[in-house]
Design an enzyme around this catalytic site. Structure first.
Site, short mmCIF file in Angstrom:
data_model
loop_
_atom_site.label_atom_id
_atom_site.label_comp_id
_atom_site.label_asym_id
_atom_site.label_seq_id
_atom_site.Cartn_x
_atom_site.Cartn_y
_atom_site.Cartn_z
N ASP A 15 57.76 11.79 -76.14
CA ASP A 15 56.40 12.23 -76.44
C ASP A 15 55.45 11.57 -75.45
O ASP A 15 55.51 10.36 -75.23
CB ASP A 15 56.02 11.85 -77.87
CG ASP A 15 54.67 12.40 -78.27
OD1 ASP A 15 54.60 13.57 -78.66
OD2 ASP A 15 53.67 11.65 -78.19
N ASN A 72 43.61 16.11 -72.82
CA ASN A 72 42.99 17.40 -73.15
C ASN A 72 41.50 17.26 -73.44
O ASN A 72 40.68 18.08 -73.00
CB ASN A 72 43.69 18.02 -74.36
CG ASN A 72 44.99 18.71 -74.01
OD1 ASN A 72 45.18 19.18 -72.90
ND2 ASN A 72 45.91 18.76 -74.97
N HIS A 94 42.11 21.69 -71.43
CA HIS A 94 43.49 22.11 -71.70
C HIS A 94 44.20 22.62 -70.44
O HIS A 94 45.43 22.55 -70.35
CB HIS A 94 43.51 23.19 -72.78
CG HIS A 94 43.21 22.64 -74.15
ND1 HIS A 94 44.16 22.03 -74.93
CD2 HIS A 94 42.06 22.60 -74.86
CE1 HIS A 94 43.63 21.65 -76.07
NE2 HIS A 94 42.35 21.96 -76.05
N ASP A 149 47.79 21.34 -69.48
CA ASP A 149 48.95 22.18 -69.21
C ASP A 149 49.64 21.76 -67.92
O ASP A 149 50.87 21.76 -67.83
CB ASP A 149 48.53 23.65 -69.12
CG ASP A 149 48.21 24.25 -70.48
OD1 ASP A 149 48.53 23.62 -71.51
OD2 ASP A 149 47.65 25.36 -70.51
N GLU A 205 53.42 18.28 -76.85
CA GLU A 205 53.80 17.36 -75.77
C GLU A 205 55.11 16.63 -76.05
O GLU A 205 55.41 15.61 -75.44
CB GLU A 205 52.68 16.33 -75.53
CG GLU A 205 52.42 15.37 -76.67
CD GLU A 205 51.40 15.86 -77.69
OE1 GLU A 205 50.78 15.01 -78.36
OE2 GLU A 205 51.22 17.09 -77.81
#
Length: 308
Positions: free
Chosen positions: A174, A182, A187, A191, A217
């Site tokens: 993670d 973010n 975002h 990404d 994630e």
């Protein structure tokens, strides 16, 4: 550096392979139509139809004997196509030679060609369909396996370790503080960070290891025939190197954004007597232990394999 136009190379390559197969199918259809026209209209026999190696020089053959990505080469239908295609060309050449010698053609001659054409076409369609199946096995953003496909991979690996009594390892990973990425950068940047991370993990693993996007994630890694101890060594190397990476992302205004990331790793065993769901749950528990210990750490969960 990650460019704004970045796309998953895996998904892009498979799409390119499917497009190339569609073009090869079209060229083959044109070749077959030309053969029918020559035969029906009694035209002069074209040399490319009767040469011994004609199957290598027709439209399909030029594609087949060209360069291909691993995604095409690893499909079961790919090597079979060569034999089917050559058999079809041999039958076509036989009919052409008979026509050239003004011998009578029988329905058996024609039916033989059509039967081989059907076998060849079905095999070619199967190759394309298998690539479509593989395409939908990947997460479009990151290019790694999606969750459903990765579960299928784990089922095969679990069946193998049940049969061999070996142990493999799975890892839950993670990204640390990803929400802040973010929130601070948006975002789109998030990404691109996910894409960078997935690409980095894939390049850092061994060829026979696998990685899938579990959600958000979170990513899962499968390390076949790898003990917990060895898996920890591998993940510690990856964790430390990741923390030293510099990610450069080009912004729409041409500025370059520079940032770094870390991740938390939880490792568990996939072995006989401990099903996939348990392995994922315990890897997830180990990952959360890494989070609570301060993040950017590797934690493990140990249990004994069931004796045979």
């Amino acid at each position: 550096m990650l460019s704004e136009s970045y796309q998953s190379t895996v998904v892009t390559q498979i799409n390119n392979d499917i497009t190339a197969i569609n073009k090869a199918m079209l060229r083959h259809t044109k070749w077959l139509a030309e053969w029918n026209k020559i035969l029906v209209c009694g035209q002069a026999i074209s040399e490319p139809f009767i040469q011994p190696d004609a199957y290598k020089h027709c439209g399909f053959g030029i594609w087949y004997y060209g360069e291909h990505s691993p995604f095409t080469l690893q499909q079961d239908e790919f090597p079979r196509l060569e034999q089917l295609h050559k058999r079809l060309h041999d039958s076509v050449a036989q009919i052409m030679n008979k026509a050239n010698n003004q011998e009578r053609l029988t329905t058996e001659d024609y039916d033989d060609v059509i039967a081989k054409e059907v076998d060849f076409s079905f095999s070619l369609i199967a190759l394309r369909d298998s690539l479509f199946g593989q395409l939908y096995s990947f997460d479009y953003l990151t290019g790694v396996f999606n969750r459903q496909a990765f579960y299928s991979l784990l089922e095969k690996e679990f069946a193998r370790v049940e049969r061999t009594s070996n142990c493999s390892s799975i890892v839950m990973v993670d990204l640390d503080y990803f929400k802040k990425v973010n929130d601070q950068y948006g975002h789109q940047v998030g990404d691109k960070v996910l894409t960078y991370f997935a690409t980095y993990i894939k390049k850092s693993l061994r060829p026979y290891d696998s990685v899938g996007r579990y959600g958000g994630e979170e990513f899962l890694i499968c390390l076949p025939d790898t003990t917990i101890t060895d898996a920890k060594t591998i993940m510690e190397r990856i964790r430390e190197d990741l923390a030293n990476q510099v990610i450069e992302i080009k912004e729409p205004d041409k500025r370059t954004l520079t940032l770094s990331i870390t991740a938390s790793f939880g490792i568990s065993s996939l072995c006989k007597g401990h099903p996939i769901s348990e392995a994922i749950e315990t890897a997830d528990m180990a990952m959360y232990e890494a989070k609570t210990a301060g993040r950017n750490k590797v934690k493990t969960h140990h249990y004994e394999a069931v004796a045979t």
